[in-house]
Design a protein around this motif. Structure first.
Motif, short mmCIF file in Angstrom:
data_model
loop_
_atom_site.label_atom_id
_atom_site.label_comp_id
_atom_site.label_asym_id
_atom_site.label_seq_id
_atom_site.Cartn_x
_atom_site.Cartn_y
_atom_site.Cartn_z
N SER A 14 0.92 -1.18 -0.12
CA SER A 14 -0.07 -0.15 -0.11
C SER A 14 0.72 1.38 0.06
O SER A 14 0.23 2.50 -0.01
CB SER A 14 -0.74 0.09 1.23
N LYS A 15 2.16 1.10 -0.12
CA LYS A 15 2.87 2.26 -0.10
C LYS A 15 2.70 3.05 -1.51
O LYS A 15 2.90 2.58 -2.55
CB LYS A 15 4.44 2.38 0.04
N PHE A 16 2.54 4.28 -1.50
CA PHE A 16 2.11 5.01 -2.46
C PHE A 16 3.65 5.41 -3.18
O PHE A 16 4.29 5.94 -2.59
CB PHE A 16 1.71 6.52 -2.08
N LEU A 17 3.57 5.16 -4.54
CA LEU A 17 4.71 5.18 -5.27
C LEU A 17 4.98 6.32 -6.44
O LEU A 17 5.87 6.56 -6.82
CB LEU A 17 5.06 3.88 -6.05
N GLY A 18 3.66 6.79 -6.73
CA GLY A 18 3.37 7.66 -8.04
C GLY A 18 2.10 7.84 -8.73
O GLY A 18 1.18 7.24 -7.97
N GLY A 19 2.32 8.50 -9.88
CA GLY A 19 0.92 8.36 -10.54
C GLY A 19 0.92 8.18 -12.06
O GLY A 19 2.25 8.14 -12.59
N VAL A 20 0.03 7.75 -12.63
CA VAL A 20 -0.11 7.40 -13.98
C VAL A 20 -1.51 7.75 -14.39
O VAL A 20 -2.39 7.58 -13.85
CB VAL A 20 0.25 5.82 -14.22
N GLY A 21 -1.35 8.25 -15.77
CA GLY A 21 -2.71 8.67 -16.16
C GLY A 21 -2.88 8.69 -17.67
O GLY A 21 -2.12 8.69 -18.42
N ILE A 22 -4.11 8.53 -17.96
CA ILE A 22 -4.49 8.64 -19.49
C ILE A 22 -5.25 9.98 -19.71
O ILE A 22 -6.32 9.97 -18.88
CB ILE A 22 -5.50 7.30 -19.84
N ASN A 23 -4.75 10.78 -20.69
CA ASN A 23 -5.62 12.06 -20.75
C ASN A 23 -5.60 12.62 -22.37
O ASN A 23 -4.96 11.53 -23.25
CB ASN A 23 -4.90 13.07 -19.85
N ILE A 71 -7.92 12.17 -24.41
CA ILE A 71 -8.66 11.23 -24.88
C ILE A 71 -9.25 11.75 -26.08
O ILE A 71 -10.18 12.57 -26.07
CB ILE A 71 -9.61 10.48 -23.80
N ASN A 72 -9.13 11.23 -27.19
CA ASN A 72 -9.70 11.48 -28.52
C ASN A 72 -10.58 10.38 -28.96
O ASN A 72 -10.03 9.05 -29.41
CB ASN A 72 -9.03 11.73 -29.50
N HIS A 73 -11.69 10.20 -28.55
CA HIS A 73 -12.82 9.13 -28.78
C HIS A 73 -12.91 8.90 -30.14
O HIS A 73 -13.41 7.81 -30.77
CB HIS A 73 -13.93 9.11 -28.24
N VAL A 74 -12.86 9.89 -31.19
CA VAL A 74 -13.20 9.76 -32.58
C VAL A 74 -12.01 8.92 -33.26
O VAL A 74 -12.48 7.97 -34.06
CB VAL A 74 -13.17 11.26 -33.56
N HIS A 75 -10.86 9.20 -32.78
CA HIS A 75 -9.57 8.42 -33.41
C HIS A 75 -9.00 7.15 -32.62
O HIS A 75 -8.32 6.57 -32.98
CB HIS A 75 -8.50 9.37 -33.80
N GLN A 76 -9.79 7.21 -31.20
CA GLN A 76 -9.43 6.23 -30.51
C GLN A 76 -8.07 6.08 -29.87
O GLN A 76 -7.30 5.10 -29.78
CB GLN A 76 -9.84 4.75 -30.79
N ILE A 77 -7.54 7.62 -29.58
CA ILE A 77 -6.19 7.66 -29.04
C ILE A 77 -6.22 8.33 -27.86
O ILE A 77 -7.26 9.10 -27.53
CB ILE A 77 -5.32 8.27 -30.32
N ALA A 78 -5.19 8.44 -27.06
CA ALA A 78 -4.89 9.12 -25.99
C ALA A 78 -3.53 9.30 -25.68
O ALA A 78 -2.52 8.60 -26.20
CB ALA A 78 -5.60 8.77 -24.96
N ASN A 79 -3.12 10.23 -24.65
CA ASN A 79 -2.04 10.46 -24.07
C ASN A 79 -1.65 9.71 -22.77
O ASN A 79 -2.90 9.46 -22.05
CB ASN A 79 -1.55 11.91 -23.89
#
Length: 179
Positions: A76-85, A87-95
């Motif tokens: 349970s130690k917090f190590l960092g963060g990761v995210g999907i942002n 988001i382009n649903h038209v072309h089904q891509i994201a960062n």
């Protein structure tokens, strides 16, 4: 509700109320290393910023705009963060972006979290392509992208704006077949 996802000894799950102190502690530990690339991580970073971030994540994920995950060790130690942002649903891509607290860097944490977040994006959101953009001088981030299975596609001129400075960046991509 987004489930917890695990790979090896790493777990990612959506941020939730109660994560504020752990997030704050990790950010404060990592300012020297992380602030170079991520301006939100700055010398005056406060617990209030952690609270605001955590409270904003549920709204962003409900709108399908952004999916933010905390990265945790199995203990349970917090190590960092990761995210999907972006988001382009038209072309089904994201960062896809990531950061890991200084004391956990170099142990495969970001790589495992990247793979888990990408799997979530492909399987739960239905995306077909994930892009990872790393500043040309951010070698550690580029290594994470490569180790996660992402393919280097090229250098993008003046792709990132960090503290008012335009920086060239390396573009990596992941598609479902890469995992």
């Amino acid at each position: 509700m987004t489930p917890e996802l695990t790979e090896g000894s790493i777990l990612i799950r959506p941020f939730r109320q109660g994560d504020e102190d752990a997030l704050y502690e990790a950010v404060r530990e990592s300012i020297a290393e992380v602030s170079v690339w991520l301006p939100w991580c700055h010398q005056d970073y406060s617990i209030e910023e952690s609270r605001e971030f955590i409270s904003s994540r549920e709204i962003a994920s409900q709108g399908g705009e952004w999916h933010s995950f905390g990265i945790f060790a199995k203990d349970s130690k917090f190590l960092g963060g990761v995210g999907i942002n972006f988001i382009n649903h038209v072309h089904q891509i994201a960062n896809l972006g990531y950061w890991v607290r200084t004391s956990a860097a170099g142990h495969g944490v970001a790589t495992a979290a990247t793979r888990l977040a990408a799997r979530f994006a492909f399987e739960q959101i239905g995306l077909q392509r994930i892009e990872i953009v790393a500043a040309l001088d951010n070698i550690a981030s580029q290594r994470v992208a490569e180790k996660s299975g992402a393919k280097r596609e090229g250098v993008l001129r003046k792709r990132l704006l960090i503290r008012g400075e335009s920086l060239d960046a390396v573009l990596f991509s992941l598609v479902p077949e890469d995992l």
